[in-house]
Design a protein around this motif. Sequence first.
Motif, PDB file in Angstrom:
ATOM      1  N   GLU A 116      26.618  11.846 -49.855  1.00  0.00           N
ATOM      2  CA  GLU A 116      27.927  11.781 -50.505  1.00  0.00           C
ATOM      3  C   GLU A 116      28.089  13.000 -51.398  1.00  0.00           C
ATOM      4  N   SER A 117      29.044  13.869 -51.029  1.00  0.00           N
ATOM      5  CA  SER A 117      29.247  15.110 -51.777  1.00  0.00           C
ATOM      6  C   SER A 117      30.695  15.549 -51.639  1.00  0.00           C
ATOM      7  N   ASP A 118      31.203  16.183 -52.693  1.00  0.00           N
ATOM      8  CA  ASP A 118      32.566  16.711 -52.657  1.00  0.00           C
ATOM      9  C   ASP A 118      32.605  18.151 -52.167  1.00  0.00           C
ATOM     10  N   SER A 119      31.450  18.740 -51.891  1.00  0.00           N
ATOM     11  CA  SER A 119      31.386  20.131 -51.443  1.00  0.00           C
ATOM     12  C   SER A 119      31.974  20.265 -50.046  1.00  0.00           C
ATOM     13  N   LEU A 120      32.546  21.423 -49.786  1.00  0.00           N
ATOM     14  CA  LEU A 120      33.149  21.706 -48.482  1.00  0.00           C
ATOM     15  C   LEU A 120      32.460  22.888 -47.813  1.00  0.00           C
ATOM     16  N   LEU A 121      32.423  22.854 -46.502  1.00  0.00           N
ATOM     17  CA  LEU A 121      31.938  23.968 -45.697  1.00  0.00           C
ATOM     18  C   LEU A 121      32.827  24.043 -44.470  1.00  0.00           C
ATOM     19  N   TRP A 122      33.389  25.219 -44.172  1.00  0.00           N
ATOM     20  CA  TRP A 122      34.341  25.403 -43.073  1.00  0.00           C
ATOM     21  C   TRP A 122      35.578  24.520 -43.261  1.00  0.00           C
ATOM     22  N   GLY A 123      35.886  24.172 -44.508  1.00  0.00           N
ATOM     23  CA  GLY A 123      37.062  23.349 -44.763  1.00  0.00           C
ATOM     24  C   GLY A 123      36.862  21.874 -44.507  1.00  0.00           C
ATOM     25  N   VAL A 124      35.618  21.449 -44.241  1.00  0.00           N
ATOM     26  CA  VAL A 124      35.308  20.036 -44.004  1.00  0.00           C
ATOM     27  C   VAL A 124      34.189  19.627 -44.956  1.00  0.00           C
ATOM     28  N   PRO A 125      33.988  18.322 -45.185  1.00  0.00           N
ATOM     29  CA  PRO A 125      32.903  17.888 -46.064  1.00  0.00           C
ATOM     30  C   PRO A 125      31.549  18.458 -45.637  1.00  0.00           C
ATOM     31  N   LEU A 126      30.740  18.844 -46.618  1.00  0.00           N
ATOM     32  CA  LEU A 126      29.439  19.450 -46.346  1.00  0.00           C
ATOM     33  C   LEU A 126      28.581  18.552 -45.457  1.00  0.00           C
ATOM     34  N   SER A 127      28.595  17.246 -45.739  1.00  0.00           N
ATOM     35  CA  SER A 127      27.775  16.330 -44.951  1.00  0.00           C
ATOM     36  C   SER A 127      28.175  16.379 -43.479  1.00  0.00           C
ATOM     37  N   TYR A 128      29.487  16.437 -43.219  1.00  0.00           N
ATOM     38  CA  TYR A 128      29.952  16.510 -41.826  1.00  0.00           C
ATOM     39  C   TYR A 128      29.533  17.816 -41.176  1.00  0.00           C
ATOM     40  N   ALA A 129      29.641  18.925 -41.906  1.00  0.00           N
ATOM     41  CA  ALA A 129      29.245  20.222 -41.366  1.00  0.00           C
ATOM     42  C   ALA A 129      27.761  20.217 -40.973  1.00  0.00           C
ATOM     43  N   LEU A 130      26.931  19.609 -41.811  1.00  0.00           N
ATOM     44  CA  LEU A 130      25.492  19.535 -41.505  1.00  0.00           C
ATOM     45  C   LEU A 130      25.229  18.634 -40.303  1.00  0.00           C
ATOM     46  N   VAL A 131      26.008  17.568 -40.170  1.00  0.00           N
ATOM     47  CA  VAL A 131      25.881  16.698 -38.999  1.00  0.00           C
ATOM     48  C   VAL A 131      26.246  17.468 -37.737  1.00  0.00           C
ATOM     49  N   VAL A 132      27.298  18.283 -37.797  1.00  0.00           N
ATOM     50  CA  VAL A 132      27.705  19.072 -36.633  1.00  0.00           C
ATOM     51  C   VAL A 132      26.606  20.051 -36.234  1.00  0.00           C
TER      52      VAL A 132
END
Length: 439
Positions: free
Chosen positions: A117-133
């Motif tokens: 759970e984090s408010d950080s963004l990467l590529w305009g999406v949540p960081l957690s989602y970016a790491l999952v991708v």
Amino acid sequence: MDQQQTTPRSPIALYLSLPILSWAFYDFANTIFSSNINTIFFPFYTDEVIGTSEARQQVASTFVSYANAIASFFLVMFSPLFGVWIDRTGYKKRFIVWFASISIIATFMMGVFGGIESDSLLWGVPLSYALVVISFVIAKFFFNSSLVFYDSMMSDLGSKQEMPLISGFGVAVGYIGTILGLLVYLLVSDGEFHRAFIPTAILYLLFSLPLFFINKDTPIPKNQRVKGSFFDGYKEIISTFKDMKSHKSVFTFMIAFFFINDAIATTIAMMAIYATVIVGFSPGQFIILYLVSTISTVIGSFVFGYITKRIGAKNAVTIVAILMIVSLFVAVFAYDQWMFWIAGSMFGVSLGSMWVTSRTLIIELSPEDKRGQFFGLFAFSGKVSSIIGPVLYGTITYQLQDYGPLASRIALSTLIIMTVIGLIIHLRLKHDSTDPKVG
């Protein structure tokens, strides 16, 4: 296994052979990954995180399709090496163990990152989602890489006459694994789809273990191996492409499979979002639909093993391609759930049957001393299309996102065109065999 064996074993003796059974269990294991991660829970998780509006649901489709395309791009870059590694070293299981293990770890990490759970963004999406991708791309790349060696291992398990039954058995056992994998849904019924990733990794590992410990490699003695860098594989691929006149039938089928696999790879990746967003299935309803489709796949795999043996692999591929075209046509124009039930069941039959028939046809067409290289080329042809299909689909849904569901219907309709092109090319294939059933 002696490839010159003239008396094929009975089906029961074949299926109960320990090397064949453990080989098939790896299909069981990796199909759990393919269905749970690639087809169901990663798309559901993406729609959960990204698809907050009708237009954003189309963007979610773009994320899923592009992630699949990136994984396929890396496979295209490396798959020319894999076939050469097989032909030069004789190692198959060794590479399966390494590649599958990396895929399993990356799948496990998808679950870890999805729970952050984090408010950080990467590529305009949540960081957690970016790491999952990122983890998904790694997991899928190594999963697909292991299949090059797995498919090539099949030719060591029986005679040429037994290949259709072995291939059909492996695919059928694999899709039975899908049924077990779907039980993971019980852990995510509250809609937190990242919870499916870690249990899937555990099941993937568990059912890979029989092949890891039972099957044996037959390495080529070091003093008999061809000298040179493994990176010469790219040169050998280019040389093999230039030698098309000598192996014209193999290349004709690979071009045909390029277009057919475009539809396969894209449909597998996008069917969950399409069914839920476009046709109106709930996640639970889609799980049931997918279960029915999987049962159809199992039946189709077994049945087409016998059909292929009777009418030949070329004719069997033709039938499967036609079935796939019809199923996609119904899916594009489905306005009610019952129509998608028909499309899903038909596509399930064609999906399992295509793996059975295509692997068998490659073995029939390939010279034995180049079989590993041609399986590498087979993967190369299929994975190039696995880039183009999802990229095309994702680009259409992104560009037409303001049109909502119509964007996805237009994107799916391109797969019909690709399959028709593949079928036309396949019908031009001239089989080298003198057997009239396969000519």
